[in-house]
Every structure is written in C-alpha cells, then in structure tokens.
Design an enzyme around this catalytic site. Structure first.
Site, PDB file in Angstrom:
ATOM      1  N   HIS A  85     -52.513  30.741 -34.821  1.00  0.00           N
ATOM      2  CA  HIS A  85     -52.354  31.938 -34.175  1.00  0.00           C
ATOM      3  C   HIS A  85     -50.951  32.123 -33.562  1.00  0.00           C
ATOM      4  CE1 HIS A  85     -56.998  32.836 -34.514  1.00  0.00           C
ATOM      5  NE2 HIS A  85     -56.406  33.017 -35.495  1.00  0.00           N
ATOM      6  N   GLU A  96     -57.363  27.830 -30.121  1.00  0.00           N
ATOM      7  CA  GLU A  96     -57.475  28.830 -28.985  1.00  0.00           C
ATOM      8  C   GLU A  96     -58.244  27.966 -27.931  1.00  0.00           C
ATOM      9  OE1 GLU A  96     -60.423  31.697 -30.477  1.00  0.00           O
ATOM     10  OE2 GLU A  96     -59.517  31.713 -32.208  1.00  0.00           O
ATOM     11  N   GLU A 147     -53.901  36.653 -30.627  1.00  0.00           N
ATOM     12  CA  GLU A 147     -55.000  37.000 -29.916  1.00  0.00           C
ATOM     13  C   GLU A 147     -54.841  37.548 -28.353  1.00  0.00           C
ATOM     14  OE1 GLU A 147     -58.080  34.275 -30.791  1.00  0.00           O
ATOM     15  OE2 GLU A 147     -58.326  35.154 -32.944  1.00  0.00           O
ATOM     16  N   HIS A 166     -64.030  38.680 -32.752  1.00  0.00           N
ATOM     17  CA  HIS A 166     -63.058  39.892 -33.405  1.00  0.00           C
ATOM     18  C   HIS A 166     -62.304  38.819 -34.609  1.00  0.00           C
ATOM     19  CE1 HIS A 166     -59.779  37.675 -30.753  1.00  0.00           C
ATOM     20  NE2 HIS A 166     -60.637  36.764 -31.097  1.00  0.00           N
ATOM     21  N   LYS A 217     -66.212  36.945 -28.259  1.00  0.00           N
ATOM     22  CA  LYS A 217     -65.009  36.306 -28.330  1.00  0.00           C
ATOM     23  C   LYS A 217     -64.027  37.517 -28.692  1.00  0.00           C
ATOM     24  CE  LYS A 217     -63.298  33.552 -31.543  1.00  0.00           C
ATOM     25  NZ  LYS A 217     -62.846  31.964 -31.927  1.00  0.00           N
TER      26      LYS A 217
HETATM   27  C1  PEP Z   1     -61.178  32.194 -35.397  1.00  0.00           C
HETATM   28  O1  PEP Z   1     -61.139  31.229 -35.937  1.00  0.00           O
HETATM   29  O2  PEP Z   1     -62.317  32.217 -34.450  1.00  0.00           O
HETATM   30  C2  PEP Z   1     -60.620  33.729 -35.103  1.00  0.00           C
HETATM   31  C3  PEP Z   1     -60.939  34.581 -34.393  1.00  0.00           C
HETATM   32  O3  PEP Z   1     -59.417  33.596 -36.196  1.00  0.00           O
HETATM   33  P1  PEP Z   1     -59.269  34.345 -37.505  1.00  0.00           P
HETATM   34  O4  PEP Z   1     -59.582  35.506 -37.286  1.00  0.00           O
HETATM   35  O5  PEP Z   1     -58.034  33.958 -37.870  1.00  0.00           O
HETATM   36  O6  PEP Z   1     -60.085  33.322 -38.301  1.00  0.00           O
HETATM   37 MG    MG Z   2     -62.916  30.100 -34.931  1.00  0.00          MG
END
Ligand code: PEP
Ligand code: MG
Length: 419
Positions: A154, A163, A204, A363, A386
C-alpha cells in the site's frame, strides 16, 4: 411485494483511479446503487475480480464486460424478483455464474448488484440500511482499527508490515473513538515532521514515511500515543496487518527484516514485538496456506492476542471451518468482495460469531465513496471496523456514516466490547 424493475450498471472509478463497477437497482419509483471496491494484496482463494484484460484503451483494467453482463443478462434474470428476498436474488446470481470463485461473471459484477439490492430493500422499507441486516435491537458500534502508517503493497517506502493501526480501546462512544485517533494522528504528524519525514499518505490514508524498519514505525506510534495523553496498551492499542502472503519464500518469511527466517524464528520475533509494544492484534501473520504456522502462533500467544485471518479465510465458510478446527486464528476479517454476495457474507459472519470469532468488517485498499460496510458493521454487531485513516474521503466516508448511525441510535447507541 416490491419487485425489481431493472438493474443498470456503469463503469466508475475507485480511490486508486482504477475503473470499477457501480450497479443501480430499480423498483417502483425508487432506486439504490452500490460500488464494488478492489484489493491490492489479494488472497489466492478470493472470489474472482473480472476486468477486460484485452481492452488496451484502459490498460486491461476496465470493467465494461461486467457492466454489459449486468445490463444485458442480470437485469433480465432479476426482473420481477422480490427486492426483500436477498437470499433468493443472491442464489440466482450464484447459479447464473456457476463457478466456485465466480470466475464466469466476476465477483465484482455480482457484488455490486447484491449490495444495491440490500440498499434498495432498506429504502423501500423506509428504514436505515444498518437495520436491514441481522441485528434487530441492541445495536453496537464497532471499534475503529485506524490505519496510521502504511507499508507493504500500500506504499512504496519499503516497510515490511503493510498496516500499522491504532484501536481506541477505552473510547466511550464512536465519536470519542474518532476523536482519540484524531489526536494520535495529529501528534504523529508533528513527530514525523520534526524527524524530517514526509507526511504523504498511502493508499489507505495512513502516513507513508520513508522508514523501512518496523520497529522505527512502532516507536513513533508509541510516542504519538503518549504525546496525546493516552496509555499505550490500555487507552489505545497498536494493531498490525502484516499481509505475510507478500513476504514468504520457500516456507520462510521476511517480516522482521529483508532476511528470510523460519516460522519459529518469526514467531519468536512476533512475541518480542507484542511484549515490547503492547500489540493487541495481528492480521495475516503467516501465509494463506501455512495453517500449521498460524496454529502454532495462536498457541504461543496463549490466545491472548487477536489473530485475524484475512487472506487465510477470504470470507469463505469452508476455509473458516478449517481454521476453526485447527485453532489457526480467533478472529476473521470480513470483505464482501472476497466472497461476492451479501448473503454469503452474512452466513460467514453468523458462523464466526457462533464459534466465538470476532468479526472485523473491512474496506479494500482501492475503495470508493460507498459506505455500505459502515452499516454492515453495526447491522451485524461486528466488533471492529477497519477502514483506513482520517485522510482520503473514501475512508472518512465510512467514519462519518458511523457517526450518523450513532446519532440515529441516540440513547440506545452503545460501543461493542473489546474483550
Ligand atoms: C488488507 O489486506 O487487509 C487490505 C485492506 O488490503 P487489500 O484491500 O489491498 O487486500
Ligand atoms: Mg489484510
């Protein structure tokens, strides 16, 4: 009975500027629309996201085939169906596709329609969307898992962990929860600036400073929590999404540095981090097929840390059952587009809650102004949500919707229980 008159789809864009599908369902004089989000660190077992791979005008990313599928096929098949019979509508969509991972029509195609149906049903009943799911009374607001530093897929800063999040465990209301996070984020901004880091944000909305080492990020967060007048691990907890699928090679992991180390060594390092930084929750600590590593980790943490399966479970009942039998996790991330219909998502949530797993509504990193998941979190009494940081409107939209829901519930509004 309110019948579906027609379904119309169009191509719109997500927060990364990529094309995505919006579906609009019509009944009587009303209509409702929903937009499908899109992930970057996706699990292999997720339902299929269909794009027009050979359309060079959009670099293969357009969704004009899914749009045509809705307009020419799905609209006809759903005509005259009862808008309130979500299960029947979703089963028609599932049968129409007929594949395990929804590869024929695409889970994005199906989900946009499925969510729009749920929204329209609430509109026709003249009730808020959150009242149109499972819970009928004693609604609970979820705790936000607010992403404040972005790494992994990300951001392009080289941070191993995807994250770094904060969870305001002592918040008395959702409003208060957002305020607590607001303070920490603003103090983190000051700290980052002071230490010469950029305050640019990632996909994000969390900061994406050029820090490549996990512990430096964790130290900054601890400082920001303190500076805001909170106790780390008590008022506010640090939570992580490692997204370890992206960090695996031949059974070894490069989570803690660029070096690949064994599962046992990785667990040892995790346990040190948990203790040192009072980490309360870790998502995807190991790869999507490494069930044994997960079980070992849950056992080593004595089930005291929230261990969330995202790429591991992909909101899929069959995979959740395997995880439950192997004690591979104790919580599940819920992403509608990993499975592709509202009905299947609700089945997974119900089963998770039955077996005592926490449900965390999520999300996607490519998201939109659609706030469906905010209502879903309250309508299922999900423990946490989240949905990014306090930056980027596609993330804020969900927090603002939860603030509205809290206001709508008035004196009846209660926060969920963290433990
Ligand atoms: C995640 O990995 O929890 C996330 C929200 O990322 P992605 O939508 O890229 O899977
Ligand atoms: Mg994840």
């Amino acid at each position: 009975m309110s019948k579906i008159k027609k379904v119309v789809a169009r191509q719109v864009y997500d927060s990364r500027g990529n094309p995505t599908i919006e579906a609009e369902v019509f009944s009587n004089n009303l209509s409702a629309s929903a937009i499908c989000p899109s992930g970057a660190s996706t699990g292999t077992f997720e339902a299929y996201e269909k794009r027009d791979k050979s359309n060079k005008k959009y670099l293969g990313k357009s969704v004009l085939i899914p749009v045509a599928t809705v307009n020419k096929l799905i609209s006809k098949k759903l005509k005259n169906q009862n808008i309130h019979d979500q299960e029947r509508i979703d089963s028609i969509l599932i049968k129409l596709d007929g594949t395990k991972q929804k590869t024929k029509l695409g889970a994005n195609t199906i989900l946009a329609v499925s969510m729009a149906v749920k929204k329209l049903s609430a509109k026709v009943k003249k009730i808020p969307l959150y009242k149109n799911f499972i819970v009928k009374k004693n609604f609970k607001l979820p705790f936000p898992l607010m992403n404040i530093i972005n790494g992994g897929a990300h951001a392009d800063n080289g941070l191993r962990i995807q994250e770094f999040m904060i969870r305001p465990d002592k918040a008395k209301s959702f409003n208060d929860a957002v305020r607590m996070c607001f303070l920490v984020i603003n103090n983190l901004k000051v700290l980052l600036k002071k230490s010469g880091h950029s305050i640019n944000v990632g996909d994000e909305g969390g900061f994406a400073p050029m820090i490549s080492d996990n512990e430096s990020a964790l130290k900054l967060i601890v400082q920001a929590i303190k500076k805001s007048g909170f106790k780390n691990g008590k008022d506010i907890s640090i939570c992580l999404d490692v997204a370890a699928n992206e960090l695996i090679k031949k059974g070894k992991y490069s989570i803690h540095s660029k070096n690949y180390i064994s599962v046992n060594q990785s667990i040892k390092k995790y346990l040190q981090l948990i203790k040192k930084y009072q980490i309360k929750s870790i998502e995807d600590p190991f790869g999507e097929d490494d069930w044994k590593a997960w079980s070992k980790f849950v056992n080593e943490t004595k089930n005291k840390t929230q261990i969330i399966g995202d790429d591991l479970f992909v909101t899929n009942l069959e995979r959740l059952k395997i995880g439950f039998l192997n004690l591979s996790a104790n919580s599940i991330l819920i992403k509608l587009n990993q499975i592709g219909t509202v009905t299947e998502t609700l089945e997974v949530i119900k089963f998770s809650q039955l077996i005592g797993f926490k449900t965390i509504i999520s999300h996607r990193s490519g998201d939109t102004e659609d706030t469906f998941i905010a209502d879903l979190a309250v309508g299922t009494n999900s423990n946490q949500i989240k949905t990014g940081s306090l930056a980027r409107s596609e993330r804020i939209a969900k927090y603002n919707q939860l603030i509205r829901i809290e206001e709508n519930l008035g004196r009846l509004a209660k926060m969920n229980k963290i433990d």
